[in-house]
Structure formats: structure tokens, C-alpha cells
Design a protein around this motif. Structure first.
Motif, mmCIF file in Angstrom:
data_model
loop_
_atom_site.group_PDB
_atom_site.id
_atom_site.type_symbol
_atom_site.label_atom_id
_atom_site.label_comp_id
_atom_site.label_asym_id
_atom_site.label_seq_id
_atom_site.Cartn_x
_atom_site.Cartn_y
_atom_site.Cartn_z
ATOM 1 N N ARG A 47 0.824 -1.210 0.000
ATOM 2 C CA ARG A 47 0.000 0.000 0.000
ATOM 3 C C ARG A 47 0.865 1.270 0.000
ATOM 4 N NH1 ARG A 47 -5.391 -0.772 0.942
ATOM 5 N NH2 ARG A 47 -5.624 1.328 1.790
ATOM 6 N N THR A 48 2.040 1.191 0.595
ATOM 7 C CA THR A 48 2.967 2.320 0.548
ATOM 8 C C THR A 48 3.504 2.517 -0.867
ATOM 9 O OG1 THR A 48 3.605 2.014 2.868
ATOM 10 C CG2 THR A 48 5.122 3.249 1.470
ATOM 11 N N ILE A 49 3.868 1.419 -1.521
ATOM 12 C CA ILE A 49 4.343 1.510 -2.900
ATOM 13 C C ILE A 49 3.274 2.137 -3.790
ATOM 14 C CG2 ILE A 49 5.022 0.172 -4.941
ATOM 15 C CD1 ILE A 49 6.128 -1.945 -2.916
ATOM 16 N N MET A 50 2.020 1.740 -3.574
ATOM 17 C CA MET A 50 0.923 2.172 -4.436
ATOM 18 C C MET A 50 0.419 3.565 -4.097
ATOM 19 S SD MET A 50 -0.422 0.733 -7.077
ATOM 20 C CE MET A 50 -1.344 1.729 -8.245
ATOM 21 N N GLY A 51 0.917 4.142 -3.012
ATOM 22 C CA GLY A 51 0.555 5.507 -2.677
ATOM 23 C C GLY A 51 -0.637 5.660 -1.758
ATOM 24 N N PHE A 52 -1.197 4.557 -1.256
ATOM 25 C CA PHE A 52 -2.292 4.661 -0.293
ATOM 26 C C PHE A 52 -1.774 5.200 1.043
ATOM 27 C CE2 PHE A 52 -3.815 1.197 -3.117
ATOM 28 C CZ PHE A 52 -4.970 1.806 -3.565
ATOM 29 N N TRP A 53 -0.543 4.861 1.363
ATOM 30 C CA TRP A 53 0.149 5.439 2.518
ATOM 31 C C TRP A 53 1.367 6.189 2.005
ATOM 32 C CZ3 TRP A 53 -2.927 5.205 6.448
ATOM 33 C CH2 TRP A 53 -3.703 4.073 6.695
ATOM 34 N N THR A 54 1.629 7.347 2.573
ATOM 35 C CA THR A 54 2.805 8.120 2.203
ATOM 36 C C THR A 54 3.917 7.840 3.198
ATOM 37 O OG1 THR A 54 1.474 9.891 1.237
ATOM 38 C CG2 THR A 54 3.754 10.431 1.833
ATOM 39 N N PRO A 55 5.081 7.371 2.742
ATOM 40 C CA PRO A 55 6.173 7.107 3.679
ATOM 41 C C PRO A 55 6.671 8.387 4.324
ATOM 42 C CG PRO A 55 6.953 6.934 1.417
ATOM 43 C CD PRO A 55 5.467 7.093 1.342
ATOM 44 N N HIS A 56 7.049 8.286 5.596
ATOM 45 C CA HIS A 56 7.574 9.440 6.314
ATOM 46 C C HIS A 56 9.068 9.632 6.069
ATOM 47 C CE1 HIS A 56 3.730 8.801 8.281
ATOM 48 N NE2 HIS A 56 3.810 10.036 8.738
ATOM 49 N N ALA A 57 9.689 8.585 5.530
ATOM 50 C CA ALA A 57 11.106 8.670 5.173
ATOM 51 C C ALA A 57 11.390 7.591 4.142
ATOM 52 C CB ALA A 57 12.004 8.482 6.404
ATOM 53 N N GLY A 58 12.466 7.785 3.395
ATOM 54 C CA GLY A 58 12.876 6.782 2.428
ATOM 55 C C GLY A 58 12.416 7.084 1.020
ATOM 56 N N SER A 59 12.708 6.164 0.136
ATOM 57 C CA SER A 59 12.484 6.366 -1.289
ATOM 58 C C SER A 59 11.855 5.126 -1.918
ATOM 59 C CB SER A 59 13.825 6.671 -1.980
ATOM 60 O OG SER A 59 13.704 6.644 -3.384
ATOM 61 N N VAL A 60 10.867 5.355 -2.790
ATOM 62 C CA VAL A 60 10.315 4.295 -3.641
ATOM 63 C C VAL A 60 10.559 4.717 -5.078
ATOM 64 C CG1 VAL A 60 8.287 2.973 -4.321
ATOM 65 C CG2 VAL A 60 8.516 3.768 -1.951
ATOM 66 N N ARG A 61 11.342 3.941 -5.802
ATOM 67 C CA ARG A 61 11.647 4.250 -7.190
ATOM 68 C C ARG A 61 11.094 3.156 -8.095
ATOM 69 N NH1 ARG A 61 14.963 8.408 -7.851
ATOM 70 N NH2 ARG A 61 15.507 7.804 -9.965
ATOM 71 N N PHE A 62 10.323 3.577 -9.075
ATOM 72 C CA PHE A 62 9.763 2.674 -10.072
ATOM 73 C C PHE A 62 10.456 2.958 -11.394
ATOM 74 C CE2 PHE A 62 6.401 2.461 -13.457
ATOM 75 C CZ PHE A 62 6.452 1.078 -13.624
ATOM 76 N N ARG A 63 11.234 1.985 -11.857
ATOM 77 C CA ARG A 63 11.988 2.160 -13.102
ATOM 78 C C ARG A 63 12.755 3.486 -13.100
ATOM 79 N NH1 ARG A 63 8.521 -0.125 -18.282
ATOM 80 N NH2 ARG A 63 9.100 -2.306 -17.988
ATOM 81 N N ASP A 64 13.501 3.718 -12.035
ATOM 82 C CA ASP A 64 14.371 4.880 -11.879
ATOM 83 C C ASP A 64 13.632 6.200 -11.702
ATOM 84 O OD1 ASP A 64 16.622 3.284 -12.025
ATOM 85 O OD2 ASP A 64 16.886 3.580 -14.182
ATOM 86 N N THR A 65 12.311 6.142 -11.500
ATOM 87 C CA THR A 65 11.530 7.349 -11.246
ATOM 88 C C THR A 65 11.017 7.328 -9.817
ATOM 89 O OG1 THR A 65 10.812 7.513 -13.558
ATOM 90 C CG2 THR A 65 9.495 8.679 -11.922
ATOM 91 N N GLU A 66 11.248 8.403 -9.083
ATOM 92 C CA GLU A 66 10.760 8.486 -7.705
ATOM 93 C C GLU A 66 9.240 8.605 -7.706
ATOM 94 O OE1 GLU A 66 10.746 8.381 -3.754
ATOM 95 O OE2 GLU A 66 12.641 8.362 -4.880
ATOM 96 N N ILE A 67 8.565 7.683 -6.968
ATOM 97 C CA ILE A 67 7.104 7.719 -6.917
ATOM 98 C C ILE A 67 6.572 7.892 -5.504
ATOM 99 C CG2 ILE A 67 6.825 6.363 -9.032
ATOM 100 C CD1 ILE A 67 6.134 3.941 -7.237
ATOM 101 N N SER A 68 7.434 7.858 -4.490
ATOM 102 C CA SER A 68 6.941 8.052 -3.126
ATOM 103 C C SER A 68 6.379 9.463 -2.986
ATOM 104 C CB SER A 68 8.053 7.829 -2.103
ATOM 105 O OG SER A 68 9.176 8.635 -2.379
#
Length: 234
Positions: A47-68
Motif C-alpha cells: 500500500r505504501t508503494i501504491m501511494g495509499f500510505w505516504t512514507p515518512h522517510a525513504g524512497s520508492v523508485r519505479f523504473r528509476d523514477t521516484e514515486i513516493s
């Protein structure tokens, strides 16, 4: 290029820190499996990856694009789909109507729809039937079919075999093998034999922390590790 990279993800829900510096990499192509006991943080990770929850720290990158931090709809338009554990289908709508809602413009690509019918023949049979009248296995097929009605680069799938009969699980495994030919799948699954048949790489999450990463075959051969991390022997 990797399909997905999580680096130091911290996710809080209310007062609670659920994910603690979660980091793992999902290679492009095939099936990556996220394992863990109930309540370990698997669903929160998806759910964090999909954006239902916004991470308070860290990075989610999808194919080299930041999506967090991006809205779920934006992440979906970038080519990521999510199949939740509860399937999320609209019970009062027909199979056809559920599928139409998942298309980009309310129109089907006929060749892709035929491909989906080959994967899940029951959906063609019950095309004009209300989704609430389907069996549990057929509802899961519909949930997966909606995720792939448009071409996707990455599909997040949460516990797809939960409560399903063995014959349906086998059919689902065959479908996932076909889907993974040109789409990366991040799979959360309790049925280890199902996961092992499909997966190549894996991670184990415990109390919101990644405690092991590696190949699924190496994990399957290490009974001590299985018992320590998951309290099981496969």
C-alpha cells in the motif's frame, strides 16, 4: 534497470511506526515474492508503494523514477497496478462493467481481452453476471484481470490464493506464469509452494523490517532459516 527499489522506507499509521527502514530491490521481469508472518508489514509495504500510505522517510523508485509521495492515480498511470487481498471488485456490477472501469478510455483492446479470456475462461462465461454472484476463485480472477486489462509494467498482488481450492490455485499459477512473461509481479503470498513455483527472488519482512533477501530456491533448501523467520518448514 530494476522494476522497483525501496530504500529506507518508514511508514507510520496513526501513532504507530509500521515499516522500519524497509529496503529491497525487485528486478525487471518475473515474480518477486515478499514473505512474512501475519501482521509483519507485507500489505502495508504494498500500500505504501501504491501511494495509499505516504512514507515518512525513504524512497520508492519505479523504473528509476521516484514515486513516493505521488497520488495513487498518478502511480497507476505510470504503469503500476494493485490487486488487494479483499479483491476490491464492485459486487453489484457485472464482470463486463468491472472490467470496463479498469480500462483507460472505457474501451477494450479486443486482442488483449481475448488473451485474458484464455487465461481466465470463466470471465467470458460470466461476462454479463453480477460480480457478487461469482465464486471466490472467479472473483480473484476478475480482480487480476482488471489489473492487466491495460498493459502494466508492475503488478502488486496481495494474497491471491487465500481461501481458494487447489484446482483454482493451480490455474492461477499458470496464469501468473503467462502474465510474468512481460510484466513484473511483486507477490505477497502465504502459500509457499505457490510462491516457490513462480518466484525467483524474495524478501522476508518481520515486525516491519526486512530480515532476509535472496533466491527463493536457496530459502526453500534452508529449513533452519524457514523455521526461524516464518515458523514453518517447506
Amino acid at each position: 534497470m530494476n522494476a522497483l527499489e525501496l530504500n529506507g522506507i518508514e511508514t507510520r499509521i496513526g501513532r504507530y511506526n509500521v515499516l522500519h527502514e524497509v529496503s529491497f530491490t525487485v528486478p525487471e521481469g518475473g515474480v518477486f515474492v515478499l514473505l512474512g508472518r501475519n501482521g509483519a508489514g507485507k500489505t502495508t509495504t504494498l500500500r505504501t508503494i501504491m501511494g495509499f500510505w505516504t512514507p515518512h522517510a525513504g524512497s520508492v523508485r519505479f523504473r528509476d523514477t521516484e514515486i513516493s509521495g505521488l497520488h495513487t492515480s498518478v502511480i497507476a498511470r505510470k504503469g503500476v497496478a494493485f490487486v488487494p487481498e479483499d479483491m476490491g471488485i464492485f459486487r453489484a456490477l457485472t464482470v463486463a462493467e468491472n472490467m470496463t472501469l479498469a480500462t483507460a478510455r472505457g474501451q477494450f483492446d479486443s486482442a488483449r481481452l481475448d488473451w485474458i479470456f484464455d487465461l481466465f475462461p470463466a470471465l467470458k462465461t460470466f461476462w454479463n453476471t453480477a460480480a457478487g454472484g461469482l465464486s471466490g476463485g472467479q472473483k480473484q480472477m476478475l480482480a487480476v484481470a482488471r489489473a492487466i486489462i491495460e498493459p502494466r509494467a508492475l503488478i502488486l498482488i496481495d494474497e491471491p490464493t487465500k481461501g481458494l481450492a487447489p484446482a483454482i490455485v493451480d490455474a492461477m499459477a499458470e496464469a501468473f506464469q503467462e502474465i510474468a512473461r512481460d510484466t513484473t509481479i511483486l507477490l505477497v503470498e502465504q502459500n509457499f509452494e505457490f510462491a516457490r513455483a513462480l518466484g525467483r527472488d524474495m524478501a522476508v519482512i518481520e515486525d516491519g523490517r526486512i530480515v532476509h533477501t535472496g533466491s527463493i530456491e536457496a530459502f526453500a533448501e534452508d529449513t533452519e532459516l524457514q523455521t526461524r523467520l516464518l515458523s514453518l518448514s517447506v
